[in-house]
Scaffold this active site. Structure first.
Site, PDB file in Angstrom:
ATOM      1  N   LYS A  69       0.824  -1.292   0.059  1.00  0.00           N
ATOM      2  CA  LYS A  69      -0.099  -0.121  -0.023  1.00  0.00           C
ATOM      3  C   LYS A  69       0.628   1.269   0.091  1.00  0.00           C
ATOM      4  O   LYS A  69       0.516   2.369  -0.563  1.00  0.00           O
ATOM      5  CB  LYS A  69      -0.996  -0.033   1.265  1.00  0.00           C
ATOM      6  CG  LYS A  69      -1.917  -1.075   1.046  1.00  0.00           C
ATOM      7  CD  LYS A  69      -2.920  -0.740   2.286  1.00  0.00           C
ATOM      8  CE  LYS A  69      -3.835  -1.941   2.291  1.00  0.00           C
ATOM      9  NZ  LYS A  69      -4.797  -1.887   3.420  1.00  0.00           N
ATOM     10  N   ASP A 104     -10.351   2.950   2.825  1.00  0.00           N
ATOM     11  CA  ASP A 104     -10.496   2.302   4.143  1.00  0.00           C
ATOM     12  C   ASP A 104     -11.354   3.697   4.728  1.00  0.00           C
ATOM     13  O   ASP A 104     -12.178   3.281   5.767  1.00  0.00           O
ATOM     14  CB  ASP A 104      -9.381   2.173   4.879  1.00  0.00           C
ATOM     15  CG  ASP A 104      -8.748   0.743   4.543  1.00  0.00           C
ATOM     16  OD1 ASP A 104      -9.684  -0.126   3.953  1.00  0.00           O
ATOM     17  OD2 ASP A 104      -7.832   0.101   4.543  1.00  0.00           O
TER      18      ASP A 104
HETATM   19  P1  NAP Z   1      -0.387  -2.910  10.683  1.00  0.00           P
HETATM   20  O1  NAP Z   1      -0.042  -1.754   9.887  1.00  0.00           O
HETATM   21  O2  NAP Z   1       0.291  -4.247  10.766  1.00  0.00           O
HETATM   22  O3  NAP Z   1      -0.797  -2.616  12.192  1.00  0.00           O
HETATM   23  C1  NAP Z   1      -1.025  -3.616  13.398  1.00  0.00           C
HETATM   24  C2  NAP Z   1      -1.368  -3.192  14.461  1.00  0.00           C
HETATM   25  O4  NAP Z   1      -1.721  -4.088  15.468  1.00  0.00           O
HETATM   26  C3  NAP Z   1      -0.234  -2.132  15.068  1.00  0.00           C
HETATM   27  O5  NAP Z   1      -0.958  -1.153  15.853  1.00  0.00           O
HETATM   28  C4  NAP Z   1       0.491  -3.249  15.971  1.00  0.00           C
HETATM   29  O6  NAP Z   1       1.108  -2.828  17.164  1.00  0.00           O
HETATM   30  C5  NAP Z   1      -0.751  -3.890  16.619  1.00  0.00           C
HETATM   31  N1  NAP Z   1      -0.669  -5.238  17.184  1.00  0.00           N
HETATM   32  C6  NAP Z   1      -0.242  -6.354  16.451  1.00  0.00           C
HETATM   33  N2  NAP Z   1      -0.158  -7.552  17.286  1.00  0.00           N
HETATM   34  C7  NAP Z   1      -0.406  -6.981  18.717  1.00  0.00           C
HETATM   35  C8  NAP Z   1       0.012  -7.575  19.790  1.00  0.00           C
HETATM   36  N3  NAP Z   1      -0.304  -8.887  20.006  1.00  0.00           N
HETATM   37  N4  NAP Z   1      -0.609  -6.765  20.932  1.00  0.00           N
HETATM   38  C9  NAP Z   1      -0.911  -5.342  20.690  1.00  0.00           C
HETATM   39  N5  NAP Z   1      -0.929  -4.825  19.500  1.00  0.00           N
HETATM   40  C10 NAP Z   1      -0.592  -5.772  18.608  1.00  0.00           C
HETATM   41  O7  NAP Z   1      -1.767  -3.741  10.273  1.00  0.00           O
HETATM   42  P2  NAP Z   1      -3.157  -2.680   9.498  1.00  0.00           P
HETATM   43  O8  NAP Z   1      -3.016  -2.440   7.851  1.00  0.00           O
HETATM   44  O9  NAP Z   1      -3.278  -1.517  10.113  1.00  0.00           O
HETATM   45  O10 NAP Z   1      -4.352  -3.833   9.902  1.00  0.00           O
HETATM   46  C11 NAP Z   1      -4.549  -3.927  11.270  1.00  0.00           C
HETATM   47  C12 NAP Z   1      -5.799  -4.936  11.256  1.00  0.00           C
HETATM   48  O11 NAP Z   1      -7.091  -4.575  10.808  1.00  0.00           O
HETATM   49  C13 NAP Z   1      -5.804  -6.343  10.608  1.00  0.00           C
HETATM   50  O12 NAP Z   1      -5.960  -7.426  11.498  1.00  0.00           O
HETATM   51  C14 NAP Z   1      -6.294  -6.171   9.090  1.00  0.00           C
HETATM   52  O13 NAP Z   1      -6.835  -7.276   8.585  1.00  0.00           O
HETATM   53  C15 NAP Z   1      -7.307  -5.338   9.749  1.00  0.00           C
HETATM   54  N6  NAP Z   1      -8.084  -4.540   8.583  1.00  0.00           N
HETATM   55  C16 NAP Z   1      -9.448  -4.585   8.300  1.00  0.00           C
HETATM   56  C17 NAP Z   1      -9.906  -3.737   7.099  1.00  0.00           C
HETATM   57  C18 NAP Z   1     -11.674  -3.972   6.892  1.00  0.00           C
HETATM   58  O14 NAP Z   1     -11.920  -3.395   5.967  1.00  0.00           O
HETATM   59  N7  NAP Z   1     -12.176  -4.439   8.078  1.00  0.00           N
HETATM   60  C19 NAP Z   1      -9.364  -2.766   6.626  1.00  0.00           C
HETATM   61  C20 NAP Z   1      -7.757  -2.844   6.895  1.00  0.00           C
HETATM   62  C21 NAP Z   1      -7.196  -3.499   7.848  1.00  0.00           C
HETATM   63  P3  NAP Z   1       2.626  -2.488  16.896  1.00  0.00           P
HETATM   64  O15 NAP Z   1       2.827  -1.056  16.288  1.00  0.00           O
HETATM   65  O16 NAP Z   1       2.976  -2.299  18.500  1.00  0.00           O
HETATM   66  O17 NAP Z   1       3.222  -3.712  16.186  1.00  0.00           O
END
Ligand code: NAP
Length: 281
Positions: A69, A104
């Site tokens: 992205k 999003d």
């Molecule tokens: P990302 O950029 O990798 O961010 C992941 C986030 O989760 C970070 O804030 C990370 O914290 C946190 N995290 C991961 N493991 C953790 C743990 N064990 N304890 C506490 N915090 C934790 O991913 P993203 O693109 O933002 O996506 C995040 C989620 O949203 C995913 O599950 C994705 O599938 C979902 N999503 C859904 C949609 C939808 O349309 N519904 C759209 C986009 C994303 P750190 O910074 O400390 O690593």
């Protein structure tokens, strides 16, 4: 394939899990369009070449998912929204120019509007858990709706601070262990971390302290009802789920590629729900 078929794809690595083909091919069928939406598994080192050849490959546009992205933003001419969020998930051509946006933002907002109408009326305090790519889109969306106090808690505090640097002083980074103590003053709680997703531990939070008018949103969509949403539901709170966001974010791309604004109907939702709960072959 004949030239009058419009092809679009989702590009990711991996990409097999993406439900975008299901959603867009449903709408293509519903509107009786000559189109096809495919998956393209493209390695990070091959992404730039793939994008430069997008049109030659016969594509009218694309969705872009993890891990491409941010690079997609650099390789295209982004709109204000994608630029503000720092990531693009939807590409289309305006003449010869490859444009990009981030859907999003509107996916999150439109889903809340549908599942918890009036959620932003008088809302001052939101608490966002996580500070990754999705959190950036959501914080941008909340600011665009006039929310003036957005606390962001993240396991890695520096990433929460980076959101304040990006979006300004209405965003307040807080430590992860402060979350429980702040629930009583929160009107909207949003989980953007991957906690609660299948195979991940649930969020360690008790929602009783939230006021009865609070709304809870979780953007994780597998499972459909995360432990966080199950607790919100059991407490009688209004909530919005991740599948709704996924469906709503697809609307703009489809409109740009096919010139028809599709609808998020219960039939579409049931079809994607059935796929999400289907046992893996
Ligand atoms: P990302 O950029 O990798 O961010 C992941 C986030 O989760 C970070 O804030 C990370 O914290 C946190 N995290 C991961 N493991 C953790 C743990 N064990 N304890 C506490 N915090 C934790 O991913 P993203 O693109 O933002 O996506 C995040 C989620 O949203 C995913 O599950 C994705 O599938 C979902 N999503 C859904 C949609 C939808 O349309 N519904 C759209 C986009 C994303 P750190 O910074 O400390 O690593």
């Amino acid at each position: 394939m004949s030239n009058d078929i419009r092809a679009v794809c989702v590009i990711g690595w991996p990409v097999a899990h993406s439900r975008s083909p299901l959603i867009h091919n449903f709408w293509i069928g519903q509107h009786a369009l000559k189109g096809e939406y495919r998956r393209e598994a493209v390695k990070p080192e091959e992404f730039e070449t793939f994008i430069k050849e997008l049109s030659q490959r016969g594509y009218a546009g694309a969705n872009v998912t993890i891990p491409h992205k941010e690079v997609a933003l650099e390789l295209s001419e982004p709109d204000d929204r994608a630029l503000a969020v720092g990531a693009a998930n939807t590409l289309w051509f305006e003449g010869e120019t490859l444009r990009s946006t981030n859907t999003d933002v509107e996916g999150f907002l439109a889903n809340l509007d549908q599942m918890a109408p009036g959620w932003d009326r008088g809302l001052d305090d939101a608490l966002v858990l996580g500070a990754g790519g999705a959190a950036r889109a959501i914080v941008f969306g909340l600011l665009s709706r006039g929310v003036t106090n957005i606390r962001v808690a993240n396991r890695t505090f520096a990433r929460a601070q980076a959101l304040r640097e990006r979006f300004g002083d209405n965003v307040k980074p807080i430590q992860w262990d402060e979350v429980g103590g702040l629930l009583a003053g929160t009107g909207l709680l949003v989980n953007t971390t991957s906690l609660g997703m299948k195979g991940q531990p649930p969020l360690d939070l008790r929602l009783e302290d939230l006021r009865k008018s609070a709304v809870v949103a979780d953007i994780v969509y597998s499972p459909l009802i995360t432990p966080l949403l199950a607790e919100a539901r059991d407490l009688g709170l209004r909530y919005a789920d991740g599948l709704g966001m996924l469906l709503h974010q697809a609307v703009r791309g489809f409109s740009l590629w096919f010139g028809v604004k599709p609808e998020v109907t219960s039939e579409l939702r049931s079809m994607v729900e059935a796929d999400l709960v289907k046992p893996k072959e």
